[in-house]
Design an enzyme around this catalytic site. Structure first.
Site, PDB file in Angstrom:
ATOM      1  N   ASP A   9       1.024  -0.812  -0.294  1.00 11.09           N
ATOM      2  CA  ASP A   9      -0.327   0.280   0.017  1.00 11.09           C
ATOM      3  C   ASP A   9       1.201   1.084  -0.331  1.00 11.09           C
ATOM      4  OD1 ASP A   9      -1.638   1.685   0.157  1.00 11.09           O
ATOM      5  OD2 ASP A   9      -3.360   1.467   1.917  1.00 11.09           O
ATOM      6  N   ASP A 107      -3.344   2.539  -5.603  1.00  7.30           N
ATOM      7  CA  ASP A 107      -1.864   2.327  -4.521  1.00  7.30           C
ATOM      8  C   ASP A 107      -1.713   0.871  -3.516  1.00  7.30           C
ATOM      9  OD1 ASP A 107      -4.082   2.626  -3.576  1.00  7.30           O
ATOM     10  OD2 ASP A 107      -3.449   4.676  -2.205  1.00  7.30           O
ATOM     11  N   GLU A 108      -2.471   0.619  -4.506  1.00  9.96           N
ATOM     12  CA  GLU A 108      -2.146  -0.998  -3.542  1.00  9.96           C
ATOM     13  C   GLU A 108      -2.281  -2.235  -4.627  1.00  9.96           C
ATOM     14  OE1 GLU A 108      -6.046  -1.879  -1.124  1.00  9.96           O
ATOM     15  OE2 GLU A 108      -6.860  -0.243  -2.204  1.00  9.96           O
TER      16      GLU A 108
END
Length: 345
Positions: A9, A107-108
């Site tokens: 993350d 973002d992950e």
């Protein structure tokens, strides 16, 4: 070797990307959202950790963020740049030997690997991402996706040291006394439903009879919530390329729409924009959803399944207008959105 799931993350992703472009902002409260003007109606996309100390959170109105942190630097969202930076990070993950990568979004991502030292792999990934992109990331380690995802919260700056392991061995110790909202998949609305039934903590949810909750919350959701409480989830990372499940557009109005004819016109226009995009992708819509945010800030979504998948603009617009009629309130409207959902493979 054992099989592990790592959840990678990126920390404060949008704000961190903006600070890379403007190094002079390092250490200052940064808020990204809308056109970067807190006097206009928009919501916070991301707040830096410095801004979060003032109570600024994602999804908060920009005006509220400005009241809580008047000294913050407000910046407009630059989605194309975030796409490019995200692609760099995902390329780093895919380059790790012997791993499977399942991208969740900008973002992950989940990383599946067989290793005797998942912490060492997590550190390798963090160092590789930092070296290639100058972005920091936190890594949750678990024996399934659910636990890895939740573990990341204990790894983030301010709470952890970059990595954290959460498995069946420490699930009860770490999670049982936490509120049900701490579980991935349970939001505020579901937490209230559970609280109404006397279920406030993960411990209480884990001890609930799945059949009893199925009778009250549905045959699929009820038992699934109990599984969440027990930390049970998918253990295999799926490496198939991520494909969007929907396309959407929404508009925030600087002045509330009070005339329902204007609301209908805006919904139809949004639906046609969405239809043009899905036609370009040659992926017809199977379901249409409409989002309405009434003044001052109450948001609702309604949806309907189409008789047959389509990317015809007029059919999508007509379906969106039909869904709009499910909203019985005629209060002033501050935001409208239309989403076309693709058929599941």
């Amino acid at each position: 070797m054992s099989s592990w799931v790592l959840h990678v993350d990126l920390d404060q992703f949008l704000a961190a990307v903006e600070v890379l472009r403007r190094p002079e902002l390092a250490g200052r409260p940064v808020v990204v959202g809308g056109k970067g003007d807190p006097t206009q109606r928009a919501v916070v996309a991301t707040a830096s950790y410095e801004a979060r100390q003032f109570g600024v959170r994602s999804g908060m109105p920009m005006r509220t963020a400005a009241k809580r942190c008047p000294d913050a630097v407000f910046l407009p969202a630059d989605n194309a740049h975030y796409d490019a930076m995200s692609a760099q990070v995902m390329a780093v993950l895919h380059a790790q030997p012997g791993v499977v990568v399942e991208v969740l979004g900008w973002d992950e991502a989940f990383v599946g690997a067989d290793t005797d030292d998942p912490e060492a792999l997590a550190c390798t990934i963090r160092a590789a991402v930092l070296a290639a992109t100058r972005l920091e990331c936190s890594v949750g380690i678990g024996d399934n996706l659910l636990r890895a995802k939740i573990a990341t919260e204990f790894a983030k700056p301010g709470t952890g040291e970059g990595t954290y392991r959460l498995t069946a061995a420490n699930w009860a110790e770490v999670m049982f006394d936490r509120p049900t909202r701490a579980l991935w998949g349970i939001g505020a609305k579901t937490a209230r439903k559970l609280a109404d039934r006397g279920i406030h903590t993960v411990r209480e949810l884990a001890a609930t009879d799945p059949a009893a909750l199925a009778a009250e919350l549905g045959p699929a959701l009820g038992p699934w919530y109990v599984q969440l409480g027990r930390g049970i989830g998918r253990a295999t990372v799926e490496g198939t390329p991520w494909v969007a499940r929907s396309r959407s557009h929404e508009t925030t109005f600087q002045t509330d729409l009070g005339d329902w004819a204007d609301v209908r016109a805006e919904v139809a226009a949004l639906a046609r924009r969405v239809a043009a995009e899905i036609r370009a992708e040659d992926r017809p819509a199977a379901r249409v959803a409409v989002k309405v945010r009434f003044a001052p800030f109450s948001t609702y979504t309604r949806s309907a399944t189409l008789e047959a998948p389509t990317f015809d603009a007029e059919r999508v617009a007509a379906a969106a207008l039909d869904v709009l009629e499910k909203f019985t309130s005629r209060r002033p409207v501050r935001l409208l959105g239309v989403r076309a959902e693709f058929a599941r493979p």
